[in-house]
Design a protein around this motif. Structure first.
Motif, PDB file in Angstrom:
ATOM      1  N   UNK A 251       0.843  -1.193   0.000  1.00 21.95           N
ATOM      2  CA  UNK A 251       0.000   0.000   0.000  1.00 21.95           C
ATOM      3  C   UNK A 251       0.881   1.247   0.000  1.00 21.95           C
ATOM      4  N   UNK A 252       1.958   1.197   0.759  1.00 20.13           N
ATOM      5  CA  UNK A 252       2.864   2.342   0.851  1.00 20.13           C
ATOM      6  C   UNK A 252       4.204   1.881   1.386  1.00 20.13           C
ATOM      7  N   UNK A 253       5.229   2.714   1.206  1.00 17.24           N
ATOM      8  CA  UNK A 253       6.544   2.440   1.757  1.00 17.24           C
ATOM      9  C   UNK A 253       7.171   3.773   2.152  1.00 17.24           C
ATOM     10  N   UNK A 254       7.901   3.760   3.265  1.00 16.87           N
ATOM     11  CA  UNK A 254       8.491   4.978   3.821  1.00 16.87           C
ATOM     12  C   UNK A 254       9.936   4.704   4.208  1.00 16.87           C
ATOM     13  N   UNK A 255      10.783   5.710   4.045  1.00 15.64           N
ATOM     14  CA  UNK A 255      12.177   5.584   4.476  1.00 15.64           C
ATOM     15  C   UNK A 255      12.666   6.916   5.027  1.00 15.64           C
ATOM     16  N   UNK A 256      13.508   6.836   6.059  1.00 18.81           N
ATOM     17  CA  UNK A 256      14.130   8.018   6.646  1.00 18.81           C
ATOM     18  C   UNK A 256      15.602   7.697   6.864  1.00 18.81           C
ATOM     19  N   UNK A 257      16.465   8.641   6.520  1.00 18.35           N
ATOM     20  CA  UNK A 257      17.900   8.513   6.790  1.00 18.35           C
ATOM     21  C   UNK A 257      18.310   9.687   7.671  1.00 18.35           C
ATOM     22  N   UNK A 258      19.013   9.386   8.765  1.00 17.72           N
ATOM     23  CA  UNK A 258      19.379  10.419   9.729  1.00 17.72           C
ATOM     24  C   UNK A 258      20.857  10.321  10.093  1.00 17.72           C
ATOM     25  N   UNK A 259      21.445  11.465  10.373  1.00 13.86           N
ATOM     26  CA  UNK A 259      22.802  11.504  10.925  1.00 13.86           C
ATOM     27  C   UNK A 259      22.671  11.404  12.444  1.00 13.86           C
ATOM     28  N   UNK A 260      23.114  10.293  13.070  1.00 15.50           N
ATOM     29  CA  UNK A 260      22.885  10.105  14.500  1.00 15.50           C
ATOM     30  C   UNK A 260      23.684  11.057  15.386  1.00 15.50           C
ATOM     31  N   UNK A 261      24.714  11.674  14.835  1.00 15.11           N
ATOM     32  CA  UNK A 261      25.546  12.562  15.644  1.00 15.11           C
ATOM     33  C   UNK A 261      25.001  13.983  15.717  1.00 15.11           C
ATOM     34  N   UNK A 262      24.108  14.337  14.775  1.00 19.87           N
ATOM     35  CA  UNK A 262      23.577  15.705  14.735  1.00 19.87           C
ATOM     36  C   UNK A 262      22.060  15.766  14.790  1.00 19.87           C
ATOM     37  N   UNK A 263      21.392  14.659  14.486  1.00 21.27           N
ATOM     38  CA  UNK A 263      19.935  14.671  14.405  1.00 21.27           C
ATOM     39  C   UNK A 263      19.422  15.204  13.080  1.00 21.27           C
TER      40      UNK A 263
END
Length: 658
Positions: A251-263
């Motif tokens: 139905x849908x797909x989501x992705x998030x990429x984050x830098x863990x050191x800065x947010x």
């Protein structure tokens, strides 16, 4: 003397007569203009008047972290018709001519003309060729009824790229979704009013004199916003999501990429999506930014936080032994493992690696509902993160943990009975990757004024420490094993150390209570490289319909594709090369040292020194040996010395350190 005086008097008399004659002529002329030509002159005077005009400033830009344009504006013209000035003999020709230029139906234009009044929009934000054609038409046919008004036209140069983050604007330069809506007051252009004398064609009189005043007004608004997103990384993620949609038919797909050191959010994408240049062709589901507005039961990905809480409270230890019966009954609710089978005697390391529900439920009961909720809140669940985007949901936790029954506690420990957003989950995993410290996520890097000066900058914002550093390092080691030898192995990228957790949760029935049969949300959340985390990646696949539905089967491979491309794009060197002789380090070899063959069905213990968790696990698995892991990093010690002959099936405790 007397004659001279007489001549002077005659000249004065003639002069007075001439003056009186001129005065008489002026009086007659004035009377003629007022009484005879008055109406005509009054009508002409109306066409030469003072008009109040607004000089519009364009809407501010939206840029990626490297200054690439994601949303830009230009000043466009909108066509307005004054029906009261349309000559009856021109009605049909005007409708046909405008129809050809604007690609509108003639009847639509006739309706605009027949509306009456003095102001009707025919078409807003004309393209340049349309604007030029209208000007030529107006000049050639003396159409005083046509007017061109300044308006802002918004462009998204990359079409669908980051559409759910950027949003779009509607009429009157108003942001209606995404960053356009969130920062509308700052991005929106301004109009400065000025009184100008215009001729009968509406052109400013003494245009050259007023040309300086007519320059575009750069208002105090019209700020530009620089996002933390990298457009190349965003493209990589969106390509991976397109493939996931094709492969799994969800139905849908989501992705998030984050830098863990800065947010900082480096990429945020959803499918289905839309082209903000043609937003009206999509619907609410496509406009929606699922990363912040969708809530779902996280399933086993939440177990990473439960494991960290249990380690922090001293309830468990990596080598603590459990017995898994395959299912347990808690308050008349049966909880069983994902495969419906028993794992028998297992350590806590095995429980995390194999995502054993029964044991996590028991650990949850040991912690208790209040502690579970306390740590969930510490990790940022149950409350909006405050990211700079509209429509963020808060998620759902138990409102009063004291009233939780045992089945509530047990199901919460396996990621059920609560709801989170993708952004909350990736933020919590970032805390694990950031030595146990939770940061506030942000997607805006900088805001600049119209003159280029900095209005506001955003940076790292620490919220709280969730786990002690030592506890967090232990948890990281456990999560690395999930990818190295456990349920998340399909997220592994050769040469890189990756830690993470898979998740598979049944979908809640939104119309009734309970769950929908055969409907799931598959996910994977992890970070890399383990020794110095630079990326946290979350993939959520909603309601796959192509057969497979476990997070380890379908979400982990999508995460692997994203990790693989992003790690190389960021020029992050491989953690180690354990499959070739590229690393010649004499002090710590990265491959096992071969041991002489053993006899009588026994195996000979290899030297594991300097190997990664993944390679140790693979080496021992080939020999039929089990592993108990202590710490993380590279192998520094082993409970059974190298060269010892042992029976297959035995377990070896291996100590790792950075």
């Amino acid at each position: 003397m007397k004659k001279r005086r007489h001549d002077v008097q005659n000249r004065i008399s003639w002069l007075l007569l001439v003056i009186w004659g001129c005065f008489f002529l002026l009086t007659v002329r004035f009377a003629w203009l007022q009484l005879v030509n008055g109406d005509e002159l009054a009508e002409r005077a109306i066409t030469i008047a003072e008009e109040n005009r607004a000089r519009q400033s364009p809407r501010g830009k939206i840029l990626d972290r490297n200054g690439r344009e994601l949303a830009i504006s230009r000043m466009a013209k909108s066509l307005v018709i004054n029906p009261s000035k349309v000559r009856s003999e021109d009605r049909e020709n005007l409708a046909m001519q405008l129809s050809d230029i604007l690609k509108l139906k003639p009847e639509e234009i006739r309706e605009d003309i027949d509306t009456g009044g003095v102001f009707v929009y025919v078409k807003r934000r004309l393209e340049v060729d349309e604007e030029n054609a209208v000007r030529e038409l107006k000049e050639a046919n003396d159409y005083e009824c046509l007017e061109l008004h300044d308006e802002v036209k918004r462009y998204y140069p990359n079409d669908m790229l980051a559409a759910n983050v950027l949003g779009f604007i509607g009429t009157d330069d108003k942001g209606l979704a995404g960053m356009e809506q969130y920062a509308d007051d700052m991005l929106k252009g301004e109009a400065q009013e000025a009184d100008l004398l215009i001729d009968m064609r509406g052109r400013p009189i003494f245009d050259s004199i007023f040309s300086v005043a007519q320059q575009r007004y750069k208002g105090d608004n019209s700020k530009s916003i620089t996002l933390t997103i990298d457009s190349t990384m965003q493209f990589i993620v969106e390509q991976a999501l397109e493939k996931a949609m094709a492969d799994n038919k969800p139905k849908a797909v989501t992705a998030v990429v984050m830098d863990p050191k800065t947010g900082e959010v480096l990429a945020m994408a959803s499918r289905p999506s839309y082209n903000p240049n043609k937003f009206w062709q999509a619907n609410d589901e496509a406009w929606r930014n699922r990363a912040i507005s969708s809530v779902y039961e996280p399933g086993s990905t939440f177990k990473a936080m439960v494991a960290g809480s249990a380690l922090q409270e001293g309830v468990v230890a990596p080598n603590m032994t459990f017995y898994d019966p395959g299912h347990i009954d808690v308050s008349e609710k049966r909880i069983q493992n994902w495969n419906g089978e028993s794992f028998g005697n297992v350590t806590f390391t095995d429980i995390v690696k194999n995502s054993i529900n029964t044991c996590f439920a028991q650990i949850g009961l040991w912690l208790g509902g209040e502690k579970l909720n306390e740590y969930a809140e510490k990790f940022g669940f149950g409350k909006a993160t405050g990211i700079e985007l509209p429509g963020e949901e808060a998620g759902i936790l138990f409102s009063d943990p004291k009233n939780m029954v045992n089945s509530d506690v047990a199901t919460m420990a396996i990621g059920q009975s609560i709801a989170v957003t993708p952004l909350q989950l990736v933020t919590a995993m970032s805390a694990v990757a950031n030595d146990g410290v939770l940061l506030k996520p942000h997607i805006v890097k900088q805001i600049t004024n119209a003159d280029g000066s900095v209005y506001k900058e955003y940076g790292r914002e620490e919220v709280r420490r969730v786990l002690d550093s030592a506890t967090d390092k232990t948890l990281v080691g456990l999560l690395e094993q999930v990818v190295a030898t456990g349920g998340g192995s399909k997220a592994a990228v050769k040469g890189y150390r990756i830690a993470g957790k898979t998740g598979t949760a049944q979908k809640i029935n939104e119309n009734t209570s309970g769950y929908m049969e055969g409907r799931y949300i598959a996910s994977f959340c992890g970070f890399a490289p383990v020794e110095n985390p630079e990326l946290v990646v979350l993939v959520v696949i909603d309601d796959p319909s192509a057969g497979a539905f476990y997070g380890g089967q379908i979400a982990a491979p999508v995460a692997r594709d994203i990790f693989s491309q992003l790690l190389r794009f960021m020029h992050i060197s491989p953690s180690s090369d354990t499959f070739a002789d590229m690393n010649k380090d004499k002090d710590a070899g990265t491959a096992a040292r071969p041991a002489p063959a053993a006899s009588d069905g026994k195996v000979r213990m290899p030297d594991l020194t300097g190997m990664s968790i993944r390679d140790v696990s693979r080496q021992l698995a080939e020999l039929g040996l089990g592993i108990d892991v202590q710490g993380n990093g590279l192998a520094r010690g082993q409970s059974i010395p190298a060269g010892t002959e042992i029976q297959p099936g035995q377990s070896v405790t291996v100590t790792f350190s950075p």
